[in-house]
Design a protein around this motif. Structure first.
Motif, PDB file in Angstrom:
ATOM      1  N   GLN A 264       0.833  -1.201   0.000  1.00  0.00           N
ATOM      2  CA  GLN A 264       0.000   0.000   0.000  1.00  0.00           C
ATOM      3  C   GLN A 264       0.865   1.248   0.000  1.00  0.00           C
ATOM      4  O   GLN A 264       1.845   1.347   0.731  1.00  0.00           O
ATOM      5  CB  GLN A 264      -0.896   0.009   1.248  1.00  0.00           C
ATOM      6  CG  GLN A 264      -1.820   1.224   1.344  1.00  0.00           C
ATOM      7  CD  GLN A 264      -2.529   1.293   2.693  1.00  0.00           C
ATOM      8  OE1 GLN A 264      -1.902   1.081   3.725  1.00  0.00           O
ATOM      9  NE2 GLN A 264      -3.819   1.571   2.659  1.00  0.00           N
TER      10      GLN A 264
ATOM     11  N   THR B  77       0.644   5.298   0.681  1.00  0.00           N
ATOM     12  CA  THR B  77      -0.208   6.309   1.310  1.00  0.00           C
ATOM     13  C   THR B  77       0.481   7.666   1.261  1.00  0.00           C
ATOM     14  O   THR B  77       1.712   7.763   1.163  1.00  0.00           O
ATOM     15  CB  THR B  77      -0.506   5.954   2.781  1.00  0.00           C
ATOM     16  OG1 THR B  77       0.725   5.779   3.486  1.00  0.00           O
ATOM     17  CG2 THR B  77      -1.320   4.679   2.860  1.00  0.00           C
TER      18      THR B  77
ATOM     19  N   GLU C 110      -4.830   6.304   1.398  1.00  0.00           N
ATOM     20  CA  GLU C 110      -4.329   5.326   0.428  1.00  0.00           C
ATOM     21  C   GLU C 110      -4.361   5.908  -0.978  1.00  0.00           C
ATOM     22  O   GLU C 110      -5.378   6.416  -1.433  1.00  0.00           O
ATOM     23  CB  GLU C 110      -5.156   4.046   0.480  1.00  0.00           C
ATOM     24  CG  GLU C 110      -4.646   2.984  -0.501  1.00  0.00           C
ATOM     25  CD  GLU C 110      -5.426   1.678  -0.438  1.00  0.00           C
ATOM     26  OE1 GLU C 110      -6.080   1.346  -1.453  1.00  0.00           O
ATOM     27  OE2 GLU C 110      -5.397   1.014   0.613  1.00  0.00           O
TER      28      GLU C 110
ATOM     29  N   ARG D  33      -2.610   0.445  -4.293  1.00  0.00           N
ATOM     30  CA  ARG D  33      -2.419  -0.830  -3.614  1.00  0.00           C
ATOM     31  C   ARG D  33      -2.186  -1.923  -4.647  1.00  0.00           C
ATOM     32  O   ARG D  33      -2.824  -1.945  -5.696  1.00  0.00           O
ATOM     33  CB  ARG D  33      -3.628  -1.188  -2.748  1.00  0.00           C
ATOM     34  CG  ARG D  33      -3.571  -2.587  -2.142  1.00  0.00           C
ATOM     35  CD  ARG D  33      -4.806  -2.892  -1.311  1.00  0.00           C
ATOM     36  NE  ARG D  33      -4.799  -2.141  -0.060  1.00  0.00           N
ATOM     37  CZ  ARG D  33      -4.209  -2.556   1.057  1.00  0.00           C
ATOM     38  NH1 ARG D  33      -3.569  -3.727   1.045  1.00  0.00           N
ATOM     39  NH2 ARG D  33      -4.255  -1.828   2.151  1.00  0.00           N
TER      40      ARG D  33
END
Length: 526
Positions: free
Chosen positions: A45, A47, A53, A56
């Motif tokens: 992920q 961020t 986020e 992913r």
């Protein structure tokens, strides 16, 4: 009392913690762009700084490592299902994660992996197997390239690299943590770290800039430590047809063109160093001559050139030395030719070369010595100065003429800028001044200093990868040579030829690299 945790102890803690992670434990690495990259049981992920986020990639993986600048760069994980390395392109600004071209499947299951960014800004990936097999891959371009194979501890489990110290760390269960040189060009070596030990302070040397080779010679015909010393012959009518001589310490003398293709091989025995002069007046005739130190019979081998650069042996002279090693030539302003040869015990002998009719001869002019093993030497003909290298101590200078006293003065000692062993030397005679180039073998760099007193150090450089041409850098260099003559193209301001102690991308027999002097001059602002 304030507690200090040394860098070595901290790395040991990191490795121990990483090895203890379960397969699906969360890994999180902050990015310098303000975001973060996290690996958990659901995937990888990306961020932003607020924890939102951005992207992913679903996967079952472990052992996250990242090299990024301003949030953009490369990440790598170990696929839990296939035990393959998965490289991933990271772009925080765009909010993207993208799979990169995978490594070709290794013939072993991976247990550990880690990334390394070198001084040139190139990213490398180390992968290691349970039985200690390991590889280093270059992660630039469309496809990863194998650089070298190496050995790591069995069951390493996890590795980490300190980029600033170019040091790779890996655990060996029941033994401890090993530190390896991460630079692919470096000699294979490792040391065992003790818990709580302090890493040795990095030497306070001036920064070594990086230049790239433009070409390389064909590899020598034998594996191991074979290639040693080059010398450049300039074609009198067409400089693009010039030649590079290179010694083969197991067989003889190689002759290359400016594209690196071998044109000749002279099977004359174990030659160590070579040097040459052109237009030498001998018995009323001009000759282009080269000399080489011959370790089978402890002699000096004299070579001649025809008009097109073809080389032939002319004569051999006994030196009387027990273990001949380094050699260089000196052409006095008054003419003729003198050869300086040394042996491993520190002795130097200087001979005058003469020709009468078809016969060549040598006469001892002087003898002197240094306190420990020498090798490299070079004469500044214009100023009649001789520079000699004492491998563990530094560079000395003295009068070059054989009829002068051999009173030495230290020019540059081993220490801040020069790292033992002191090896090859050459002098660049340019319009703006003359420079002495010295191979600092201990850190695979090259020191440039004025060839006139007070011998100011102008800078240091290393030779890195030329990715466009698929050429590796240089390391552990023995000999080098330079010319200021216009050889055409990239070499209009001259060319530097450097022996490469470790041929990479992939591993192979040693060779010589060609570097434009213009690139060195620009990098060091000469």
């Amino acid at each position: 009392m304030q507690k200090q945790i040394t860098r070595a102890a901290a790395l040991l803690c990191i490795l121990a913690a990483a090895a203890a992670h379960a397969a699906h434990a969360a890994d999180r690495i902050a990015l310098d762009g303000g975001g973060a990259l996290s690996l958990d049981k659901h995937g990888l992920q990306l961020t932003d700084a607020a924890g939102k986020e951005l992207a992913r990639l679903p996967m079952r993986a472990k052992q996250l490592d990242v090299r990024a600048t301003k949030g953009s760069g490369i990440a790598v994980v170990l696929d839990s299902d296939t035990q393959h390395a998965l490289p991933i392109r990271v772009d925080l600004r765009r909010g993207e994660l993208a799979r990169m071209a995978p490594l070709p499947q290794q013939p072993f299951g991976l247990e550990g992996l880690c990334l390394f960014r070198d001084q040139q800004g190139l990213d490398f990936l180390f992968v290691a197997a349970k039985d200690g097999q390991a590889e280093q891959w270059l992660m630039h371009g469309a496809t990863p390239q194998l650089v070298r194979r190496l050995s790591m501890p069995p069951d390493a489990g996890q590795c980490k690299v300190d980029d600033a110290r170019h040091t790779l760390y890996a655990n060996e269960e029941g033994v401890g943590t090993w530190a390896y040189e991460a630079n692919s060009e470096a000699a294979p070596a490792r040391r065992l770290l003790k818990v709580g030990s302090r890493l040795p302070a990095a030497p306070a040397a001036s920064t070594a800039v990086v230049v790239e080779p433009r070409a390389q010679t064909m590899p020598v015909a034998r594996l191991g430590d074979v290639a040693d010393d080059p010398a450049i012959w300039v074609h009198p009518a067409d400089a693009t047809r010039s030649r590079v001589l290179g010694t083969n310490k197991k067989q003889g003398l190689m002759v290359y063109d400016l594209q690196g293709k071998q044109q000749q091989f002279l099977d004359v025995g174990r030659l160590n160093n070579v040097d040459l002069r052109q237009g030498v007046n001998m018995d009323g005739k001009p000759f282009d001559l080269a000399v080489a130190s011959q370790r089978d019979d402890n002699s000096v081998v004299l070579f001649g050139f025809d008009a097109d650069g073809k080389v032939a042996e002319l004569a051999r002279f006994a030196t009387g030395l027990p273990e001949v090693y380094g050699i260089c030539l000196f052409q006095p302003r008054s003419g003729a030719l003198e050869v300086i040869v040394n042996d491993k015990g520190g002795a130097f002998r200087q001979f005058r070369i003469a020709r009468s009719g078809e016969a060549w001869s040598s006469t001892l002019a002087r003898e002197f010595r240094v306190g420990s093993q020498p090798e490299g030497c070079v004469a500044d003909d214009r100023n009649e100065r001789l520079f000699i290298g004492e491998e563990k101590r530094g560079v000395w200078t003295l009068a070059a003429r054989g009829d002068q006293p051999a009173v030495r003065k230290m020019v540059l000692g081993v220490g801040r800028d020069l790292h033992a062993d002191v090896e090859g030397m050459a002098i660049y005679e340019g319009e703006k001044g003359a420079y002495l180039i010295v191979s600092s073998q201990g850190d695979s760099s090259y020191v440039v200093l004025d060839a006139l007193a007070p011998y100011k150090v102008r800078g240091r450089f290393k030779v890195g990868f030329n990715l466009a041409e698929g050429i590796d850098g240089t390391s552990d260099t023995d000999g080098l040579d330079v010319t200021s003559k216009n050889l055409g193209g990239a070499y209009a301001q001259g060319m530097l030829v450097i022996q490469d102690g470790y041929k990479r991308m992939p591993d192979g027999p040693q060779n010589f690299k060609y570097v434009p002097w213009e690139d060195v001059a620009k990098a060091l602002k000469l």
